[in-house]
Motif scaffolding. Structure first.
Motif, PDB file in Angstrom:
ATOM      1  N   PHE A 301      -7.682   8.331  -3.562  1.00 62.05           N
ATOM      2  CA  PHE A 301      -7.150   6.997  -3.245  1.00 62.05           C
ATOM      3  C   PHE A 301      -8.300   5.979  -3.153  1.00 62.05           C
ATOM      4  N   LEU A 302      -9.355   6.371  -2.448  1.00 65.18           N
ATOM      5  CA  LEU A 302     -10.490   5.443  -2.259  1.00 65.18           C
ATOM      6  C   LEU A 302     -11.215   5.175  -3.571  1.00 65.18           C
ATOM      7  N   GLU A 303     -11.420   6.227  -4.358  1.00 62.02           N
ATOM      8  CA  GLU A 303     -12.123   6.081  -5.631  1.00 62.02           C
ATOM      9  C   GLU A 303     -11.339   5.134  -6.546  1.00 62.02           C
ATOM     10  N   ALA A 304     -10.016   5.319  -6.547  1.00 66.45           N
ATOM     11  CA  ALA A 304      -9.181   4.477  -7.420  1.00 66.45           C
ATOM     12  C   ALA A 304      -9.184   3.021  -6.966  1.00 66.45           C
ATOM     13  N   LEU A 305      -9.565   2.779  -5.715  1.00 63.86           N
ATOM     14  CA  LEU A 305      -9.565   1.402  -5.196  1.00 63.86           C
ATOM     15  C   LEU A 305     -10.950   0.772  -5.220  1.00 63.86           C
ATOM     16  N   ARG A 306     -11.921   1.519  -5.788  1.00 63.39           N
ATOM     17  CA  ARG A 306     -13.316   1.085  -5.692  1.00 63.39           C
ATOM     18  C   ARG A 306     -13.533  -0.349  -6.205  1.00 63.39           C
ATOM     19  N   ASP A 307     -12.831  -0.700  -7.289  1.00 58.68           N
ATOM     20  CA  ASP A 307     -13.037  -2.026  -7.855  1.00 58.68           C
ATOM     21  C   ASP A 307     -12.022  -3.056  -7.351  1.00 58.68           C
ATOM     22  N   SER A 308     -11.278  -2.699  -6.306  1.00 57.82           N
ATOM     23  CA  SER A 308     -10.290  -3.657  -5.795  1.00 57.82           C
ATOM     24  C   SER A 308     -10.968  -4.588  -4.786  1.00 57.82           C
TER      25      SER A 308
END
Ligand code: PMP
Ligand code: GLN
Length: 385
Positions: A301-308
């Motif tokens: 979840f965190l990795e997928a949000l890295r560029d948010s």
């Protein structure tokens, strides 16, 4: 003309629809991905499901004993002893309950009288406060530190008065995902020494702890354990929140009082599920693997949000991740959570609902107990905001 029926005078006039219900309904209405209320969107282990069916087929469909079936209490006693080094007697120190919620309500009802004070750390899970109030108790709130959600033990000590009867702790902590560490437990133990204060230790996420940290159960601290109830939830541990099964453990003198209320509250809880849980708990891997299972989901979840533009607040346990959205908008957390659900299709929980005076730090809680596919779809949306 007034409406027919008795005139009512609510015992809990301030209680409104819970934030979980509000956000869950909004998610359904707008077909949003529901990361609000904390429940997995995948099934429990088929082995456990088979055990439940088998228990029903085998005829375990009538009342269980009031405290829970003895074999399950023995297995729970073993589990606590092997993990935390304290043996609770299965005969007199363990009760199987309808989830942690019923255990918590029953403890408060058994001990809190009109005017008794109960210290509650905020943000707090929402079932504590109404249970205190309906019993005439007075919740005394202590807000956790905004940045890291640590307890200010000096302030806690100041908050204790001659009327303090109870304190409620929760580790791993919902909603923040923080943990009470050994030094916190020692400090609490020290402060409570020579008092008659009872502790409710809400440990429903005991098996969801990340990054090599350990769960600090009150059971590990003998003086603290002597005044504490441990509350646990099989719903959280075995992906079966709808079964509403849990247990509590406490020294015999406290448990006697608990059972005096429990007996006339539910008398006993779901019998076939108790049979199944007893078998299933005999394999410790069934719960010891949970740390890694959920850590992988958190990391994904965190990795997928890295560029948010959302800023994560570290989650060390539970299946919740807090995200600070102050880079995105100045809207209130409630307004933003609703807009995110209605316009973008991702539902979350605004943290102000759990804070003292609805304090709004622009933080939302997301439940990552979801399949990879759901987390992928949700994070893709969040990255576009
Ligand atoms: N305490 C906390 C901190 C929770 O998050 C929950 C939600 N499951 C509960 C207690 C209640 O647990 P149960 O569903 O077993 O009643
Ligand atoms: N424990 C769940 C959560 O924190 C909520 C359960 C409920 O809706 N009361 O999301």
């Amino acid at each position: 003309m007034s409406a027919p029926g008795p005139k009512l005078h609510s015992k809990l006039p301030q209680v409104e629809t819970s934030i979980f219900t509000t956000m869950g309904k909004l998610a359904v209405k707008h077909k949003a991905i529901n990361l609000s209320q904390g429940f997995p969107n995948f099934k429990p282990d088929p082995v456990l499901l088979d055990l439940v069916s088998r228990a029903m087929d085998d005829g375990y469909n009538q009342y269980a004993p009031m405290q829970g079936i003895f074999s399950l209490r023995e297995t729970i006693s073993e589990k606590i002893a092997s993990l935390y080094g304290k043996r609770y007697h299965p005969e007199s120190e363990i009760t199987v309950t309808a989830g942690a919620t019923q255990a918590i309500f029953t403890i408060i009802t058994a001990f809190i009288r009109s005017g008794d004070e109960v210290i509650v750390f905020k943000p707090a899970y929402d079932c504590y406060e109404p249970a205190i109030q309906i019993n005439g108790g007075v919740p005394v709130f202590q807000q956790l530190n905004d940045s890291d959600f640590r307890v200010d033990w000096e302030a806690f000590q100041q908050a204790i008065s001659p009327k303090t009867k109870m304190v409620i702790i929760n580790t791993p902590h919902n909603p923040s995902g923080t943990l009470l560490m050994a030094e916190d437990m020692l400090r609490l133990q020290e402060i409570l020494k020579n008092t008659d204060i009872i502790v409710i230790s809400d440990e429903v996420y005991e098996h969801i702890v990340f990054d090599g940290n350990t769960h600090e159960s009150v059971a590990k601290y003998s003086d603290l354990a002597s005044r504490s109830f441990i509350c646990a939830s099989f719903g959280k541990t075995f992906h079966a929140t709808g079964w509403k099964m849990g247990y509590c453990a406490a020294p015999a003198a406290l448990m006697v009082e608990f059972q005096r209320t429990h007996e006339f509250n539910v008398f006993c809880v779901n019998h076939p599920v108790q049979r199944a849980l007893n078998q299933y708990l005999k394999t410790p891997e069934h719960y010891l693997g949970l740390n890694r299972f959920y850590q992988e989901k958190r990391d994904f979840f965190l990795e997928a949000l890295r560029d948010s533009r959302f800023e994560p607040i570290p989650s060390k346990g539970t299946y919740f991740q807090l995200l600070d959205y102050s880079n995105i908008t100045e809207e209130s957390d409630i307004a933003f959570a609703k807009r995110l659900t209605i316009d973008h299709g991702v539902a979350s929980i605004p943290i102000s609902a759990f804070n003292v005076d609805g304090k709004d730090n622009k933080v939302l809680r997301f439940c990552f107990a979801k399949t990879k596919d759901t987390l992928e779809r949700a994070t893709a949306i969040l990255c576009g905001i």
